[in-house]
Design an enzyme around this catalytic site. Sequence first.
Site, short mmCIF file in Angstrom:
data_model
loop_
_atom_site.label_atom_id
_atom_site.label_comp_id
_atom_site.label_asym_id
_atom_site.label_seq_id
_atom_site.Cartn_x
_atom_site.Cartn_y
_atom_site.Cartn_z
N GLY A 35 1.07 -1.30 0.10
CA GLY A 35 -0.22 0.18 -0.07
C GLY A 35 0.69 1.24 -0.45
N SER A 36 -0.31 2.41 -0.41
CA SER A 36 0.45 3.38 -0.26
C SER A 36 -0.42 4.77 0.61
CB SER A 36 1.33 4.24 -1.60
OG SER A 36 0.89 4.34 -2.22
N GLY A 37 0.36 6.07 1.08
CA GLY A 37 -0.26 7.18 1.84
C GLY A 37 0.18 8.10 1.02
N SER A 38 -0.11 9.12 2.23
CA SER A 38 0.15 10.47 1.67
C SER A 38 1.76 11.14 1.92
CB SER A 38 -0.46 11.26 3.22
OG SER A 38 -1.66 11.24 2.70
N PHE A 39 1.98 10.17 2.94
CA PHE A 39 3.43 10.13 3.56
C PHE A 39 4.29 9.08 3.30
CE2 PHE A 39 1.55 13.45 6.05
CZ PHE A 39 1.89 14.09 5.96
N GLY A 40 4.26 7.79 2.72
CA GLY A 40 4.86 7.01 2.54
C GLY A 40 4.57 5.83 1.55
N VAL B 273 4.20 1.30 2.21
CA VAL B 273 3.76 0.07 3.38
C VAL B 273 4.89 -1.17 2.93
CG1 VAL B 273 2.43 -1.04 4.62
CG2 VAL B 273 2.12 1.53 4.37
N LYS C 188 6.02 0.77 7.54
CA LYS C 188 5.47 1.71 6.55
C LYS C 188 7.41 2.96 6.96
CE LYS C 188 2.79 6.67 7.17
NZ LYS C 188 1.79 6.85 8.55
N ASP D 128 -8.16 11.91 11.18
CA ASP D 128 -8.59 11.24 9.86
C ASP D 128 -8.61 9.70 9.28
OD1 ASP D 128 -7.59 11.69 6.67
OD2 ASP D 128 -5.45 10.17 7.36
#
Length: 1024
Positions: free
Chosen positions: A718-723, A725, A740, A846
């Site tokens: 997975g990926s998100g706002s700051f990096g 996983v 992460k 969030d």
Amino acid sequence: MIYFSLFSPMLLYLHLFFLFTLYLMCFGPNKIVAVPLGNQTDHLALRKFKESITNDPYRTLESWNSSIRFCKWRGITCSPMHQRVIELNLKGYELHGSLSPHVGNLTFLINLNLSNNSFFGEIPHELGKLLQLQQLRLNNNSFAGEIPTNLTYCSNLTDLYLHKNNLIGKIPIGIGSLKKLQSFSVWRNNLTGGISSFIGNLSSLARFSCDDNNIQGDIPREICRLRNLSFLLLGLNKLSGTIPSCLYNISSLTVFSVTENNFHGSLPLNTFNTLPNLQTFFIGQNQFSGPIPTSIINASAIIWFDIGTNYFVGQVPSLGRLENLHFLNLEGNNLGSNSTKDLEFFKTLTNCSVLYEFSICCNNFGGILPNYIGNLSSELAILDLANNRISGKVPAELGSLVGLINLNMAYNQFVGNIPSTFGKFRKMQKLMLSGNKFSGDIPQLIGNLSQLYYLDLHLNMLEGNIHPSIENCQKLQYLDISHNKLRGTIPIEVFNLFSLSNLLDLSHNSLRGSLPREVGMLTNIGWLDVSENCLSGDIPITIGKCISLEHLDLQGNSFNGTIPSSLAFLRGLQYLDLSINQLSGSIPDVLQNIPSLKQLNISFNMLEGVVPTHGVFGNATQVGLVGNKKLCGGISKLCLPACPVKDKKHTKHNKFMLVAVSVVSFLVILIFVITIYSMRKRNQKRLFDSPTIHQLDKVSYQDLHRGTDGFSANNLIGSGSFGCVYRGSLVSEDNVVAIKVLNLQKKGAHKSFILECNALKNIRHRNLVKIITCCSSSDYKGQEFKALVFDYMKNGSLEQWLHPEILNEEHQATLDLSHRLNIITDVASALHYLHQECEQLILHCDLKPSNVLLDDDMVAHVGDFGIARLVSNIGGSSHNDTSTIGIKGTVGYTPPEYGMGSKMSTRGDMYSFGILVLEMLTGRKPTDEFFEDGENLHDFVANSLPGNLINILDPGLVSRNTEEKIQDEICENLIPTIDEECLVSFFRIGLNCSMEPPKERMNIVDVTKELSIARKTFFAGKIN
């Protein structure tokens, strides 16, 4: 007389003594209390029952202690007169353990209900001692072994529910002695043997269900003696023979299902004349033949009608009187005669006003599609006309069926343009028009279908350009427009479809120009095929960013230049075809390092040089190299010429070049070392200046690098706002972990790292993701590196389950309503802990589905505290110096006041929770394009409650798309019933938490109480 007179006083005294003794026994200070031995037996039996329970997640049996009498224990009912246990009802408490044989000592027991738990082991034979027992419900557990024959001693049994377990063996013949038995349910077990003629002895039997077992043989004629029979469910077995004709004379029959067996024969012409109460008729996936009986017109109560995948022939009779018809499946037969009359029965279907799903797929229907198809039910969501011989133009009236979600018209003989009225299909999710003769351009209207996730137009005669409006289909994950006559270039807008994950197939057209470098934006694509076009130019190196690719086909174009080494980044690639192009240069060695590559074809190019020998190149049957005359070397089975030895006259030149390269290499290394040293100094200073993180043991970059196979794309989850996983392992941890890795180039990533560490370091709760350790170090290049290590959640995020069509997730066992209500409760429990139970109040800030993770047991854990806030208590009130100006959060879940600079508060988290609840129940994201004219998710639900629940409930919860779901619902009790009152309660909680004015929102304490009541009511009201 003398004798009487002498003894009369003595008799009188004896009589008085007897009365006095009787008085003392009944009313004296040491009176004898009539406490039957049975009370002690019941008490002991219940204690033994509790001792056999190994896990009680809801602490249901906490009340089972000596402080109160056992008749007042939860789940226990005693008779008023004898104070003996007559009911033990612990349905749905998720108890885990074995069933104690001491339950057999509760000899007054009338009702034993342990359904919807996790009991295992065998059903005790001692239950046969319960001679008063009327209802035995052990369904939906994990009981194993055979059905105890001793149950046949329970002669008062009326309901015997053993379905959804792991039972084996045969149905005991002695069951036939239970004359009072009304319901006998053993579906979804592993039972074998046949249905014995004993069935005819159960004169009171109304419901008999043994679906989904391995039962063989035929249906005995003795079953026709059951004049009260209403439910007969025998599907998904290995039964054979013919259906006894006498069965069709049982007028009480409402549900008849023999789907997926080996029955044959035809249906009598008068089949439905004597079944006035029939609501469900499932005989699909057998070998029935002959015509559909015209008597079907008399089955006016029918709701579900499935005769699919048989050998029925002839015309479909009139169905106009079936006004309650909801599901009609005629697919996979030989119906129709490829004539103009084949579809005339559509006209009678216009009276079926609640028809939801209708399929005539895979038959022999011909003629043209009649205009009155537009008059079918406005409720119609699924229409399947595929694999027939229907011809002519598609009537514009078809566009009137605006409720359609799934339309399949593939493999017919349709001609002309795709009707412009298809633009009305605003709910359309799956559109299949392949294998016809549609012509003209791909209409711009496709861009109106914003809910579309599956579009198949391949094998037609479509021409012109791919219209840029396709970009509006932002949920599209499958796009196939291959084998047409498309021209022009591939528009950049196609590569803005970030949702594309399953397939993008543009092959066998006449597309020109280059393959845009924007192809690298399709990071989730699994299958990409642009073969057999007129594409040219280099293969863009950005193709290496498509890290999910498994199948890449570029053959039959005019690509030139070299094979990009970036293909080596595609660690999951299994099939690669670059043949019949104009590629030159050598074969990159890195291609042999793609571990999953099984087929490689680079034939008919202008490649030269050495062929590698490892990986896919080590198997001559898996690699195609012909047509490249300058290739050499490789394994012997490739039969390529040996590579030439370098000419000696160039030795001096080579030595000079070697010296030059050595000097340059030395200078490069020197510069590199100096650079690394400088960067390390800067990083050390930066790390020194960073806020400290206490109480978390740290792990090295080397450990994380090794545990993720060098942060391999294969381990990216997975990926998100700051990096990003990654899934990985650590020497210090026995289990798989989630790592992460922060993208420190992203503004705010440093702060996010510190916030998340400090938020999670001191908190522990079963519904929060557990942080294990962290890493704050440098990587092998001297760059600053930060990462967090968490418990790994096997079942991914809640978003992957709610919206698999967007995220390319395959969760065939979708979240049912029970799962969703459990998850809502879990998230509320986590928020209650953060808001009420921590020493320092924590605001999550969030909360959304992607931040709710599910473990092996589908228990929810709230995670991602990257923008969380810790709020100190000053003077008894919460204090937080930070306003929300600049806080990003997530659009749709962030409360409206944050956008106006208001300070963060618990009410903000409650708003996000409310939106999350509504999304889970409706299946719609708060940013769904479905909402128009200023409407939002909150308004959508508020405007529909309480009367139109079915219109807002997630279609996945009421879907009739698959026969298996329908079969389960029928087995559970014919019509799928949903406790509307309980559902409305959950919707109300979501609405009250997502009110726009913050002061009007519920707090987490009240939410927890309301959820507890609503949840218990829901599970207590479920049908067994």
